[in-house]
Design a protein around this motif. Structure first.
Motif, mmCIF file in Angstrom:
data_model
loop_
_atom_site.group_PDB
_atom_site.id
_atom_site.type_symbol
_atom_site.label_atom_id
_atom_site.label_comp_id
_atom_site.label_asym_id
_atom_site.label_seq_id
_atom_site.Cartn_x
_atom_site.Cartn_y
_atom_site.Cartn_z
ATOM 1 N N GLY A 366 0.787 -1.250 0.026
ATOM 2 C CA GLY A 366 0.113 0.072 0.039
ATOM 3 C C GLY A 366 0.842 1.244 -0.171
ATOM 4 O O GLY A 366 0.544 2.326 -0.702
ATOM 5 N N ALA A 367 1.955 1.458 0.708
ATOM 6 C CA ALA A 367 2.761 2.672 1.152
ATOM 7 C C ALA A 367 3.587 2.762 -0.525
ATOM 8 O O ALA A 367 3.249 4.068 -0.652
ATOM 9 N N ALA A 368 3.956 1.800 -0.904
ATOM 10 C CA ALA A 368 4.582 1.962 -2.226
ATOM 11 C C ALA A 368 3.381 2.379 -3.362
ATOM 12 O O ALA A 368 3.743 3.309 -4.260
ATOM 13 N N ARG A 369 2.302 1.801 -3.356
ATOM 14 C CA ARG A 369 1.359 2.163 -4.261
ATOM 15 C C ARG A 369 0.730 3.786 -4.192
ATOM 16 O O ARG A 369 0.666 4.423 -5.347
ATOM 17 N N MET A 399 -4.718 4.142 -8.546
ATOM 18 C CA MET A 399 -3.633 3.642 -7.623
ATOM 19 C C MET A 399 -4.102 4.088 -6.235
ATOM 20 O O MET A 399 -3.780 3.440 -5.216
ATOM 21 N N ALA A 400 -4.672 5.414 -6.154
ATOM 22 C CA ALA A 400 -4.842 5.751 -4.701
ATOM 23 C C ALA A 400 -5.947 4.963 -4.245
ATOM 24 O O ALA A 400 -6.019 4.901 -2.924
ATOM 25 N N VAL A 404 -5.894 3.004 -0.732
ATOM 26 C CA VAL A 404 -6.722 2.937 0.403
ATOM 27 C C VAL A 404 -7.193 1.633 0.587
ATOM 28 O O VAL A 404 -7.346 1.030 2.167
ATOM 29 N N ARG A 405 -7.630 0.906 -0.338
ATOM 30 C CA ARG A 405 -8.005 -0.649 -0.024
ATOM 31 C C ARG A 405 -7.142 -1.516 0.535
ATOM 32 O O ARG A 405 -7.331 -2.179 1.501
ATOM 33 N N LEU A 406 -5.896 -1.314 0.187
ATOM 34 C CA LEU A 406 -4.822 -2.280 0.661
ATOM 35 C C LEU A 406 -4.291 -1.736 2.006
ATOM 36 O O LEU A 406 -3.913 -2.605 2.865
ATOM 37 N N ASN A 407 -4.281 -0.642 2.456
ATOM 38 C CA ASN A 407 -3.875 -0.236 3.864
ATOM 39 C C ASN A 407 -4.818 1.085 4.347
ATOM 40 O O ASN A 407 -4.542 2.081 4.190
ATOM 41 N N PRO A 408 -6.104 0.370 4.824
ATOM 42 C CA PRO A 408 -7.041 1.834 5.422
ATOM 43 C C PRO A 408 -6.565 2.439 6.534
ATOM 44 O O PRO A 408 -7.083 3.557 6.814
ATOM 45 N N ALA A 416 -4.115 11.704 -1.015
ATOM 46 C CA ALA A 416 -3.486 11.492 -2.185
ATOM 47 C C ALA A 416 -5.179 11.253 -2.950
ATOM 48 O O ALA A 416 -5.465 11.965 -3.909
ATOM 49 N N LEU A 417 -5.901 10.411 -2.473
ATOM 50 C CA LEU A 417 -7.274 10.134 -2.946
ATOM 51 C C LEU A 417 -7.956 11.364 -3.148
ATOM 52 O O LEU A 417 -8.759 11.825 -4.017
ATOM 53 N N ALA A 418 -8.115 12.112 -1.926
ATOM 54 C CA ALA A 418 -8.807 13.279 -1.916
ATOM 55 C C ALA A 418 -8.370 14.315 -2.945
ATOM 56 O O ALA A 418 -9.273 15.079 -3.787
#
Length: 663
Positions: A366-369, A399-400, A404-408, A416-418
């Motif tokens: 998640g952090a890398a993504r 990717m964002a 979020v899905r991988l590491n909530p 990033a998603l925002a």
């Protein structure tokens, strides 16, 4: 694995030393010299030169150069352009080599200088005067550090910058006479010293320190300073007390790392910067694996929190979240990429390639993504068309969302998603995800993302407050200074904006100079016809590719009517392919007194991409914001719904049941 730390050592150069005109090229040393000066190049820049020198006079395509030098698909095109530019800046110092690398449009490059062999001396030469080694501009590789930059030079620069910042009041937006208090519950994590005997593993030592710093930001009561420059922790002549004053923290965490085959040994030390006394120290000896490294980071952070709970009454955390991969190789690639991001030691194409490698090894990292998502989306700033920008942003948003899905629990995944959601017009979702991020961890990176988001929504006063906090906590980060300069400019605080901008230039490696970003900030201040003409000429000088756009305007000035007609004609013609073309034309229209034209240009720009939306809140667009069409534009973008739930911008107020006015 051949190398536990995945250092990706550079392949040996195949060429021996050779002559290029009057210049001596030493591939093994990555050096070019002319008998008086010695320029050191980065390995990949030297490799570009060697490939061209291997086939002098022959046109070599860009793709072939990329394949031979980088061997990656992601972003290497930009690296090649920069490498050629850097080579020209070094090679063209010889007057006889004024066109040493020739660009062949739509085909590639060729080396047009004469190549010669280096003759071996028949007898031992007389001792020569030492060459003056000049550090040429270069593109850093993320996993490497320039070993010629001494710790003392870094710390000297650190002290000078701190004095300059305190003198100008840039750090916190106050005058130099204001006292700067050191927060009682504060800490700086210095780069851990690499004792492994391999300088190519320095990135790992610094990366581990940075990860520990990030973990400590999860302690609500503790103020954690931004990253310190590389080698500060091992600098001669700078003790903990001096560092505490420079970085304005009550404690520093320092240490060392030694790897020995399949084990890693870490020594950590917590020091009170006021007294200089050691508060806590501990040694760790672990097997070298991904899980043991993450456990080690969490153990050090937890132990430091425990020590601070005794001396400062900092509440110990119930849990500290660590990394989210079990692949040591993936983690190494991520640390290399993060060093480029955190320390500014690499270019984006190298960073993207490293992150892709990390995700190939662990697709669930998640952090890398999320880091890849942000840097993928950032490429939209340089896109030549809205379609190209939209493609980068769509890829980054996907990717964002996956991060979020991988590491909530990863706070920066939400910010990033925002930002991607905002650029798509999903402002309410963006506001809610930003709120989640702040609940997870209000660390410096999250706050920086929040600052950018707030400026786009027009809440610039609030953004400035956060930017000032970020600058105070992370005074040596050029991104913080650049963002602060923009916030000041949008609020009409032109002297503070200029001071922050100058501070930003001093923090760049190598130091920067006036550019298009500076032009954007200066255009928020009132301009005369004469100063406007001078700014346009200066912008063309900084970026000659803007000459076709601005030449008709410069030629028409000082006749403002003719200049406005030229601006309108350039807009109607499509204005070329420069990423900043419409922003530049809109600012000119506003400065020349035609807010209607400025609004037409901004409507066109914002229908393509909203990356530059924050600019419309500056003082130069005050008349434009009063036009009814501006409220219609903001409604079309979808901002009013966000404002009603999260707060109105500085320059707009509600009017009636559903309307609003801007000024």
């Amino acid at each position: 694995m051949a190398d536990t730390f995945g250092s990706d050592t550079e392949a040996g150069q195949e060429r021996s030393d050779f002559r290029l005109g009057a210049l001596l090229v030493e591939p093994d040393q990555n050096c070019v010299s002319n008998g008086a000066q010695r320029h050191r190049l980065e390995p990949k820049v030297m490799k570009v030169l060697c490939v061209l020198a291997g086939r002098p006079g022959e046109v070599i395509s860009r793709q072939e150069l990329i394949d031979q030098v980088w061997g990656v698909e992601h972003g290497a095109d930009e690296s090649l352009t920069r490498a050629v530019s850097l080579l020209r800046s070094v090679l063209n110092t010889d007057k006889d080599l004024h066109s040493v690398i020739e660009t062949i449009p739509k085909r590639g490059y060729r080396l047009v200088a004469e190549i010669g062999e280096v003759e071996e001396p028949s007898e031992a030469p007389e001792p020569a005067a030492p060459l003056v080694e000049e550090a040429a501009p270069f593109v850093r590789e993320p996993w490497r550090r320039d070993t010629n930059i001494s710790p003392v030079r870094y710390v000297s620069a650190l002290v000078v910058l701190a004095v300059i910042m305190l003198w100008t009041g840039v750090l916190i937006g106050r005058s130099s006479s204001s006292a700067v208090a050191v927060p009682e519950k504060s800490i700086a994590v210095l780069p851990f010293e690499n004792l492994s005997g391999n300088s190519e593993q320095d990135y790992f030592s610094r990366g581990l320190s940075e990860e520990i710093r990030t973990l400590l930001t999860q302690l609500d009561e503790l103020k954690v300073a931004g990253r310190a420059p590389p080698s500060v922790g091992t600098a001669e002549g700078m003790d903990a007390q001096a560092l505490g004053k420079t970085l304005r923290v009550s404690h520093v965490l320092t240490g060392s790392i030694r790897s020995d085959q399949d084990r890693i040994k870490v020594s950590a030390e917590l020091i009170d910067t006021e007294s200089g006394y050691q508060v806590w120290s501990h040694g760790y000896d672990r097997l070298l694996s991904a899980q043991s490294l993450f456990d080690l980071q969490k153990d050090i952070a937890t132990d430091v929190a425990g020590a601070l709970s005794v001396s400062l009454n900092v509440q110990e955390p119930n849990r500290i979240l660590g990394s989210d991969t079990h692949s040591l190789e993936a983690y190494n690639y991520y640390l290399s990429a993060r060093e480029a991001d955190v320390f500014g030691m690499g270019d984006r194409s190298e960073m993207l390639a490293l992150l892709h490698k990390a995700l190939e090894l662990d697709p669930d990292y998640g952090a890398a993504r999320v880091t890849l998502a942000m840097n993928t989306g950032a490429q939209a700033w340089n896109a030549s068309t809205p379609a190209e920008a939209s493609a980068f942003l769509a890829e980054g948003r996907a990717m964002a969302e996956e991060a979020v899905r991988l590491n909530p629990d990863l706070a920066q995944a939400y910010t990033a998603l925002a930002n991607f959601q905002a650029l798509d017009g999903d402002w309410l979702e963006a506001g809610r995800d930003n709120r989640i991020a702040l609940e997870r961890s209000p660390n410096l990176r999250v706050l920086h993302d929040q600052t950018i988001f707030l400026m786009r929504t027009g809440r610039v006063e609030e953004a400035l407050s956060i930017a000032q906090r970020g600058q105070s906590s992370d005074p040596l980060n050029p991104d913080r200074a650049a963002t602060l300069a923009m916030a000041y400019a949008l609020l009409g605080r032109h002297e503070a904006a200029q001071a922050s901008l100058e501070h930003y230039w001093t923090l760049q490696l190598p130091p920067g100079d006036w550019d298009a970003y500076a032009w954007t900030i200066e255009m928020q201040a009132p301009q005369t016809v004469e100063s406007l003409t001078a700014l346009c000429r200066r912008l063309v000088g900084a970026d000659p590719s803007l000459r076709p756009l601005l030449a008709p305007v410069i030629e028409a000035l000082p006749d403002t009517g003719a200049a406005l007609r030229a601006v309108g004609a350039q807009f109607e013609s499509g204005a070329g392919a420069h990423p900043n073309r419409f922003e530049i034309l809109a600012a000119l229209a506003a400065q020349l007194g035609d807010p209607e034209l400025a609004l037409r240009i901004w409507r066109h720009e914002l229908e393509g991409t909203r990356l530059r939306l924050m600019r419309v809140w500056g003082p130069v667009y005050a008349d434009m914001r009063r036009l009814p069409g501006f409220a219609d534009l903001m409604t079309g973008i979808g901002l009013p719904a966000y404002w009603r739930e999260f707060g109105w911008p500085d320059r707009c107020r509600p009017a009636g049941a559903s309307g609003f006015d801007c000024f």
